[in-house]
Design an enzyme around this catalytic site. Sequence first.
Site, PDB file in Angstrom:
ATOM      1  N   SER A 250       0.910  -1.253   0.176  1.00  0.00           N
ATOM      2  CA  SER A 250       0.028  -0.073   0.148  1.00  0.00           C
ATOM      3  C   SER A 250       1.020   1.410  -0.014  1.00  0.00           C
ATOM      4  O   SER A 250       2.007   1.211  -0.813  1.00  0.00           O
ATOM      5  CB  SER A 250      -0.900   0.017   1.216  1.00  0.00           C
ATOM      6  OG  SER A 250      -1.877   0.860   0.998  1.00  0.00           O
ATOM      7  N   ASP A 482      -9.123  -3.822  -6.100  1.00  0.00           N
ATOM      8  CA  ASP A 482      -8.407  -3.297  -4.602  1.00  0.00           C
ATOM      9  C   ASP A 482      -9.167  -1.918  -4.602  1.00  0.00           C
ATOM     10  O   ASP A 482      -9.300  -0.900  -5.270  1.00  0.00           O
ATOM     11  CB  ASP A 482      -7.148  -3.025  -4.969  1.00  0.00           C
ATOM     12  CG  ASP A 482      -6.269  -2.633  -3.681  1.00  0.00           C
ATOM     13  OD1 ASP A 482      -6.660  -1.989  -2.820  1.00  0.00           O
ATOM     14  OD2 ASP A 482      -4.847  -3.165  -3.435  1.00  0.00           O
ATOM     15  N   HIS A 510      -7.465  -5.572  -0.706  1.00  0.00           N
ATOM     16  CA  HIS A 510      -6.708  -4.791  -0.744  1.00  0.00           C
ATOM     17  C   HIS A 510      -5.280  -5.581  -0.543  1.00  0.00           C
ATOM     18  O   HIS A 510      -4.846  -6.314   0.455  1.00  0.00           O
ATOM     19  CB  HIS A 510      -6.627  -3.853   0.343  1.00  0.00           C
ATOM     20  CG  HIS A 510      -5.524  -2.639   0.302  1.00  0.00           C
ATOM     21  ND1 HIS A 510      -5.018  -2.063  -0.702  1.00  0.00           N
ATOM     22  CD2 HIS A 510      -4.596  -2.244   1.271  1.00  0.00           C
ATOM     23  CE1 HIS A 510      -4.276  -1.060  -0.413  1.00  0.00           C
ATOM     24  NE2 HIS A 510      -3.804  -1.354   0.888  1.00  0.00           N
TER      25      HIS A 510
END
Length: 541
Positions: A250, A482, A510
Amino acid sequence: MYIRRALRPTSRNPQHCSGATGTFTIRTVGTLLAAAALLVSACSSAGTTSSGSSAAEAALAALPRATPSALSSYYGQKLAWRSCGVPGFECATMKAPLDYAKPTAGDVRLAVARKKATGPGKPLGSLLVNPGGPGGSAVGYLQQYAGIGYPAEVRARYDMVAVDPRGVARSEPVECLDGRQMDAFTEVDVTPDDQKEVNGLVDAYKKFAEGCGRDSPKLLRHVSTVEAARDMDILRAVLGDQKLNYVGASYGTLLGATYAGLFPGRVGRLVLDGALDPSLSARQINLDQTAGFETAFQSFAKDCVRQSDCPLDSKDKTPGQVGDSLRAFFLKLDAHPIPTGDADGRKLTESLATTGVIAAMYDEGAWERLREALNSAMKENDGAGLLALSDSYYERDADGRYTNLIFANAAVNCLDLPAAFSSPDQVRNALPAFEKASPVFGEGLAWSALNCAYWPVKSTGEPRRIQAKGAAPIVVVGTTRDPATPYRWAQSLARQLSSGRLLTYVGDGHTAFGRGSTCIDSAINTYLLHGTPPANGKRCS
């Protein structure tokens, strides 16, 4: 902007972790991130900076190959390792300059942790991990998951290492509000109906910013992603590694890509999972993320109408009609919050409920829990389930204490890029675009992107492409649905990086590594262990 972090292993291969409100599997391995319905925006519109210059013309420049003599004491320091109190792990404190432009102006002390390679096999040095956020604790992630949950063959060959970035968790954390103040902040209405409610939202953002500026005045100017990436290079040298091996998820992908742009010749094996696009402005990042949450919600809605316990109408409903039902529920909460049984007397407001729903979008393994929470709230007038999801997202414990996740998230994002919006009028003008991107979440996410307008420190960064010319192959991982880091961001970053290799997971949730896809895990493990990257464009499901 909602936090981009993956803190926990996810449901395709569920491993339950104890969170602030109990045991559950709400995703994540690196940002998504847990955190902020009201919070953070970092950039501006479609690939342009707020000043109007083109990000396509700006690229992150590499630093000189030679380490400046003014930094030699930092690069040459010896870490004093000690027990962490967690079996198998040891910890240390590393120093870095507060201001790289003025290395003699003071230090920032960074918390480092590691778990030594277990063997057998030839040691491969250190593998640094970061779960994203910004604001997620890398040390906590290492001790709670990566150091014990990464594939055994990886842990056998690498020393697993983490450093909390400056301003985060154990590394001189940014502080802004106390627990009760944060409770009030999370309940502020982010879908204002009139000027009075707009003023209330602006006041909340100003109080938050003032608290951060009052409690962390010097540090706020030096928590940028560029500075954190430079800290990582000091750690690489201190650990004795010639190259940096790294897995970032991320927001951790932005940190890793920034490192590659600054130090392309020192790139070892880099995995960037759930990638961000560094060439985008804050407004575009927020708009793309809004569309990402809508995509995730549509997947949830399609699944929900197939379940006997779907609270958002019957099986003959379309996903769009499911969204209409959820919006109608939010509107009811806006007018009449419902009880939760919370010891501090908190009720379930529209903003808390929205955060709870968004929290479950990070991982399809949380959809069942979301259905249960929505059933309790919509049919039994009991908001406890959605409040628990929201609390887990904000990292609030049962005693009403918050980690500094939200504070650090705002501090980094507001420093990294010019604010998405500078006034309520700009938000109003952008509402049609955000509501088109997500009929369910668009209005609230647009107003949430206003927070950096009142930040006490001027931004120092801008949207920039990262090319990292001369770097070894870098694996960029994207998940097609995502919610927090849309797939197109991974595609863009892989194209920008001169040695980028795109690895795609076709699915929900995610991030992708360690979430149950044998195809993804095998490709990444082969790269980490043997240095052989997957073929560019490889797709897994």
